[in-house]
Every structure is written in structure tokens, then in C-alpha cells.
Design a protein around this motif. Structure first.
Motif, PDB file in Angstrom:
ATOM      1  N   GLY A 132       0.856  -1.182   0.000  1.00 27.45           N
ATOM      2  CA  GLY A 132       0.000   0.000   0.000  1.00 27.45           C
ATOM      3  C   GLY A 132       0.889   1.228   0.000  1.00 27.45           C
ATOM      4  O   GLY A 132       1.676   1.437  -0.913  1.00 27.45           O
ATOM      5  N   ASN A 133       0.806   2.010   1.045  1.00 24.49           N
ATOM      6  CA  ASN A 133       1.704   3.153   1.204  1.00 24.49           C
ATOM      7  C   ASN A 133       2.491   3.046   2.502  1.00 24.49           C
ATOM      8  O   ASN A 133       3.028   4.044   2.992  1.00 24.49           O
ATOM      9  CB  ASN A 133       0.901   4.468   1.183  1.00 24.49           C
ATOM     10  CG  ASN A 133       1.703   5.632   0.649  1.00 24.49           C
ATOM     11  OD1 ASN A 133       2.523   5.476  -0.242  1.00 24.49           O
ATOM     12  ND2 ASN A 133       1.486   6.812   1.216  1.00 24.49           N
ATOM     13  N   ASN A 134       2.569   1.824   3.024  1.00 28.71           N
ATOM     14  CA  ASN A 134       3.206   1.604   4.318  1.00 28.71           C
ATOM     15  C   ASN A 134       4.488   0.796   4.164  1.00 28.71           C
ATOM     16  O   ASN A 134       4.499  -0.239   3.492  1.00 28.71           O
ATOM     17  CB  ASN A 134       2.256   0.854   5.263  1.00 28.71           C
ATOM     18  CG  ASN A 134       0.978   1.622   5.524  1.00 28.71           C
ATOM     19  OD1 ASN A 134       1.008   2.808   5.799  1.00 28.71           O
ATOM     20  ND2 ASN A 134      -0.159   0.935   5.418  1.00 28.71           N
ATOM     21  N   VAL A 135       5.546   1.258   4.796  1.00 26.84           N
ATOM     22  CA  VAL A 135       6.805   0.522   4.804  1.00 26.84           C
ATOM     23  C   VAL A 135       6.675  -0.641   5.783  1.00 26.84           C
ATOM     24  O   VAL A 135       6.507  -0.447   6.986  1.00 26.84           O
ATOM     25  CB  VAL A 135       7.979   1.433   5.206  1.00 26.84           C
ATOM     26  CG1 VAL A 135       9.266   0.618   5.311  1.00 26.84           C
ATOM     27  CG2 VAL A 135       8.150   2.562   4.188  1.00 26.84           C
ATOM     28  N   LYS A 136       6.738  -1.863   5.259  1.00 29.40           N
ATOM     29  CA  LYS A 136       6.563  -3.050   6.099  1.00 29.40           C
ATOM     30  C   LYS A 136       7.882  -3.593   6.629  1.00 29.40           C
ATOM     31  O   LYS A 136       7.930  -4.213   7.687  1.00 29.40           O
ATOM     32  CB  LYS A 136       5.846  -4.149   5.308  1.00 29.40           C
ATOM     33  CG  LYS A 136       4.526  -3.729   4.686  1.00 29.40           C
ATOM     34  CD  LYS A 136       3.516  -3.307   5.721  1.00 29.40           C
ATOM     35  CE  LYS A 136       2.999  -4.483   6.522  1.00 29.40           C
ATOM     36  NZ  LYS A 136       1.907  -4.086   7.440  1.00 29.40           N
ATOM     37  N   LEU A 137       8.958  -3.386   5.865  1.00 29.58           N
ATOM     38  CA  LEU A 137      10.247  -3.950   6.249  1.00 29.58           C
ATOM     39  C   LEU A 137      11.350  -3.185   5.527  1.00 29.58           C
ATOM     40  O   LEU A 137      11.209  -2.840   4.353  1.00 29.58           O
ATOM     41  CB  LEU A 137      10.311  -5.431   5.864  1.00 29.58           C
ATOM     42  CG  LEU A 137      11.558  -6.220   6.257  1.00 29.58           C
ATOM     43  CD1 LEU A 137      11.656  -6.363   7.780  1.00 29.58           C
ATOM     44  CD2 LEU A 137      11.559  -7.602   5.590  1.00 29.58           C
ATOM     45  N   ALA A 138      12.442  -2.920   6.243  1.00 23.81           N
ATOM     46  CA  ALA A 138      13.637  -2.323   5.640  1.00 23.81           C
ATOM     47  C   ALA A 138      14.755  -3.354   5.682  1.00 23.81           C
ATOM     48  O   ALA A 138      14.831  -4.158   6.621  1.00 23.81           O
ATOM     49  CB  ALA A 138      14.041  -1.057   6.381  1.00 23.81           C
ATOM     50  N   ILE A 139      15.614  -3.341   4.676  1.00 29.10           N
ATOM     51  CA  ILE A 139      16.694  -4.331   4.584  1.00 29.10           C
ATOM     52  C   ILE A 139      18.003  -3.625   4.265  1.00 29.10           C
ATOM     53  O   ILE A 139      18.064  -2.792   3.356  1.00 29.10           O
ATOM     54  CB  ILE A 139      16.385  -5.390   3.509  1.00 29.10           C
ATOM     55  CG1 ILE A 139      15.132  -6.187   3.884  1.00 29.10           C
ATOM     56  CG2 ILE A 139      17.569  -6.334   3.311  1.00 29.10           C
ATOM     57  CD1 ILE A 139      14.701  -7.204   2.838  1.00 29.10           C
ATOM     58  N   GLU A 140      19.031  -3.971   5.001  1.00 25.77           N
ATOM     59  CA  GLU A 140      20.390  -3.521   4.716  1.00 25.77           C
ATOM     60  C   GLU A 140      21.230  -4.776   4.459  1.00 25.77           C
ATOM     61  O   GLU A 140      21.118  -5.771   5.188  1.00 25.77           O
ATOM     62  CB  GLU A 140      20.961  -2.715   5.878  1.00 25.77           C
ATOM     63  CG  GLU A 140      22.326  -2.110   5.640  1.00 25.77           C
ATOM     64  CD  GLU A 140      22.366  -1.056   4.544  1.00 25.77           C
ATOM     65  OE1 GLU A 140      23.485  -0.715   4.107  1.00 25.77           O
ATOM     66  OE2 GLU A 140      21.294  -0.573   4.113  1.00 25.77           O
ATOM     67  N   ILE A 141      22.046  -4.736   3.432  1.00 22.02           N
ATOM     68  CA  ILE A 141      22.784  -5.916   2.976  1.00 22.02           C
ATOM     69  C   ILE A 141      24.266  -5.714   3.265  1.00 22.02           C
ATOM     70  O   ILE A 141      24.858  -4.726   2.824  1.00 22.02           O
ATOM     71  CB  ILE A 141      22.543  -6.137   1.478  1.00 22.02           C
ATOM     72  CG1 ILE A 141      21.040  -6.353   1.222  1.00 22.02           C
ATOM     73  CG2 ILE A 141      23.340  -7.328   0.959  1.00 22.02           C
ATOM     74  CD1 ILE A 141      20.627  -6.168  -0.217  1.00 22.02           C
ATOM     75  N   LYS A 142      24.855  -6.634   4.003  1.00 17.73           N
ATOM     76  CA  LYS A 142      26.248  -6.502   4.415  1.00 17.73           C
ATOM     77  C   LYS A 142      27.037  -7.766   4.047  1.00 17.73           C
ATOM     78  O   LYS A 142      26.641  -8.873   4.419  1.00 17.73           O
ATOM     79  CB  LYS A 142      26.345  -6.292   5.941  1.00 17.73           C
ATOM     80  CG  LYS A 142      25.590  -5.075   6.477  1.00 17.73           C
ATOM     81  CD  LYS A 142      26.276  -3.777   6.111  1.00 17.73           C
ATOM     82  CE  LYS A 142      25.621  -2.594   6.812  1.00 17.73           C
ATOM     83  NZ  LYS A 142      26.246  -1.305   6.418  1.00 17.73           N
TER      84      LYS A 142
END
Length: 387
Positions: free
Chosen positions: A322-332
Motif C-alpha cells: 500500500g503506502n506503508n513501509v513493512k520492512l527495511a533491509i540492509e545488505i552486508k
């Protein structure tokens, strides 16, 4: 044959739509997957390869041939070779609208198959079959081998890394010299190859079309056209920025990735893990590899973006429903990850969603209350829970 995560959704869509299109790059396993389902369809099926002269002869009077076989599921492989069939399929479906009339297999996206998306609107479901995912092969193949070789079945299951690299080199040449021209890409294949090689150096970076045009001595519109075709042939990905936060000075340029890690490595001359881990592109390669694994596993109603501001706040992936951030991901590319100030600020900008840090093989642990470290082999568990 490996089980594919798309199998359940494909059968569901086939039971609910007159036509289902299974799209994806060549040699990704579309035909193999469909043939494995033949016993589950519950009615006869007819497979037609539109690159076969014998099958094309059978379709000389396509309306008569297909209408006489209305009780069968018609499987049309490489559908982009015969776009004239789309209006006919609409007519046949409207005369006898039942689920599972047609299965279309193709090597071009719906944007390139405009006839299908327009002519069969309301009658067709589109699904994409990605190269084999780690989730599909991890019981038999390590993440390192999968990352190095990529997900194309023939390359992934080659006898040696060197054999895999050779197969991929031949595949790239065939795609550029034969398949892209058949899809309608204008211009000289030599120029397309020069662009594809150049993309290795900008993989994972912000797309600067003018810089590519200057480097290759081509016009900006020409580069843009080539990129459109490469994307519609499922070879590259342009990842868009998330910019709902209008109070921030946001980067609005897409990032660009070569989708398959094995293809990236072949173009970079990498043939083994030692080559890869010592190469300058190892970090961007790992980022692109993880992004492909995540995006290929997303439900249809979740969209991927990256987040970056002019002030240095950034995150590799932002998953939005929708317009909601459900999950953020940072890749290391490390098993002892730390977050930069820019990562922390970006998480705050986005409303402090759960931040997943994906590593090669670190054990899962909580770095902070809403920051979870996980490995490439376990990220899908958190993905399912969050979405």
C-alpha cells in the motif's frame, strides 16, 4: 528438478483465469515447470513451440485448429514470436470463457508484450518465473555456489565452475545476438554488448544514462531504448527510490542491477570464488544477489524500493505494501555487521520499521529491539512474518 516457489500460485491462477502467462528469461525452466504439471491439469493438454516449424504449420489456420481443441489446455511456448494470436485468443475465450484455456510461455515482459496486456485485459494473469532461488535449492547447493553461478539451471548444475562460466558466456552471446533482435531491439548487437559490459562497472550504483552515453559514444535516447529492452527481457533491474517523505531532500534516480549474479560474474570475467572474493565488485555483487533473492520472493502486492537522501541516509531495500513501509533491509558482506549513522537515520525517517541486516552466514540475533541480523539462508522466514 527443483520445486519452485511459484508452483502453488500458478495452479491457483490457472484455476481462476482463462489464460495464464508465465514469463521469464530464456533457459530459466518455464517449459520444464509446465510439463511437470501435465498430470495435474485434469484435462488434455497440447504443447506448441512457436519456434518449431512443425508446430507453426499446425497453426496455419490457427482459429480452426485452436477452436477444435477447445476442451484442451493449449500451451503456447515463446508466445512473443506470434503476437497475431492475441486477438484470436480473446475471441476464443469470449466464446467459451472457462478457466485454463491457454498457458502462454514467453521471454518478454508484459510491457514488451503489449498486445497481450491490452487485447487480453481481464482474461489473463501474468506470473514471472525467476532463475532458481536459493530458497529452492539450499538443501542441495550452498549459498556460495549459488551466488557465484547464479540461478539459471544449466549453469547452476554444471560439472565445474569453469564449465558454468563457459555456459553463461555462450548464453549471453546468444541472448544479445539472437534473442534481443527477435524481441525488436534496434541497432547493432555489438553496441548492446558494449553497454552490457559497461553495466558491470555501475552495477548497484545510481543510473546515470548521460554518463553511459558519453562513455559509449551513443545518444541518450539510444541508451535508454537499450536499457528498456534489457529490462523487459528480464536481464537487468532498475530499482526505484522510495520518496514518500517530501520533507527530505531525496535521491530520485533509480539504481541499476544485472539481475542474475552468474551473469554479472561472467561479464566481469569471474570464474571461481577466489576470483569473486578478491574482486572489486564483490560488495555490489553480494548486494545485487540478495536483492534478487528478496524481490523474487515478494507477494504481488508488495513493492521494492531503495531509500537515500542527499544528506547520506540510506537503506538498500524498502518493502512497501500500500503506502506503508513493512520492512527495511540492509545488505552486508560480513558476518559481523554494524550500521552506519546513515542507516539509522534512514530507519527513523521511515518510521522505525523492522530493519533486517542480511549477511552471508551469520547466526541470527537481535542487534537492537527493531534490528535483526540474519543469514541469506534464513531471511525468508522474517520476510514471510513481516509481510
Amino acid at each position: 528438478m527443483f520445486s519452485r516457489v511459484i508452483e502453488e500460485e500458478f495452479l491457483e491462477q490457472l484455476s481462476d483465469n482463462p489464460a495464464v502467462a508465465l514469463l521469464g528469461p530464456r533457459q530459466v525452466g518455464k517449459t520444464t515447470l509446465i510439463k511437470s504439471f501435465l498430470d495435474q491439469f485434469g484435462k488434455p493438454s497440447i504443447y506448441l513451440d512457436l519456434e518449431s516449424n512443425a508446430d507453426l504449420i499446425r497453426l496455419q489456420d490457427a482459429e480452426l485448429y485452436l477452436d477444435e481443441r477447445r476442451e484442451s489446455i493449449i500451451i503456447l511456448d515463446e508466445i512473443q514470436r506470434m503476437p497475431s494470436l492475441f486477438p484470436l485468443m480473446r475471441s476464443l475465450i469470449d466464446r467459451n470463457r472457462v478457466p485454463g484455456r491457454f498457458i502462454l510461455l514467453g521471454s518478454a515482459s508484459p510491457d514488451l508484450l503489449k498486445n497481450s496486456s491490452e487485447t487480453l485485459a481481464g482474461r489473463i494473469a501474468f506470473l514471472e518465473l525467476h532463475p532458481l532461488l536459493l530458497e529452492e535449492v539450499k538443501n542441495e547447493i550452498s549459498y556460495a555456489v549459488h551466488w557465484l553461478r547464479g540461478g539459471y539451471p544449466a549453469m547452476l548444475q554444471a560439472a565445474t565452475d569453469r564449465s558454468s562460466a563457459r555456459k553463461m558466456a555462450d548464453f549471453i552471446s546468444s541472448y544479445i545476438e539472437r534473442d534481443l533482435p527477435l524481441l525488436g531491439i534496434p541497432g547493432n548487437p555489438v553496441n548492446v554488448r558494449l553497454l552490457v559490459n559497461m553495466l558491470v562497472s555501475v552495477h548497484g550504483g545510481l543510473l546515470n544514462v548521460s554518463q553511459l552515453a558519453n562513455s559509449l559514444k551513443m545518444s541518450v535516447p539510444t541508451i535508454q531504448t537499450y536499457l528498456d529492452y534489457l529490462e523487459n527481457a528480464f536481464l537487468i533491474r532498475r530499482l526505484l527510490p522510495w520518496h514518500v517523505n517530501v520533507s527530505k531532500r531525496l535521491v530520485k534516480t533509480p539504481k541499476i542491477y544485472i539481475r542474475d549474479s552468474g551473469m554479472l560474474h561472467s561479464l566481469a570475467g569471474i570464474t571461481g570464488m577466489e576470483d569473486l572474493t578478491g574482486n572489486i565488485i564483490v560488495g555490489s555483487s553480494w548486494e545485487g544477489y540478495v536483492i534478487q533473492q528478496v524481490i523474487a520472493a515478494l507477494p504481488f502486492n508488495v513493492k521494492p524500493y531503495f531509500y537515500r537522501t542527499q544528506d547520506g541516509a540510506e537503506l538498500d531495500l524498502v518493502l512497501v505494501k500500500g503506502n506503508n513501509v513493512k520492512l527495511a533491509i540492509e545488505i552486508k558482506y560480513t558476518n559481523s555487521p554494524t550500521l552506519s549513522r546513515g542507516n539509522s537515520v534512514a530507519q527513523q525517517d521511515l518510521g522505525n520499521p523492522l530493519l533486517l541486516i542480511v549477511t552471508p552466514s551469520a547466526e541470527d540475533f537481535r542487534l537492537k529491539e527493531n534490528i535483526q541480523v540474519c543469514s541469506i539462508s534464513t531471511f525468508s522466514n522474517y520476510l514471510k512474518e513481516a509481510l
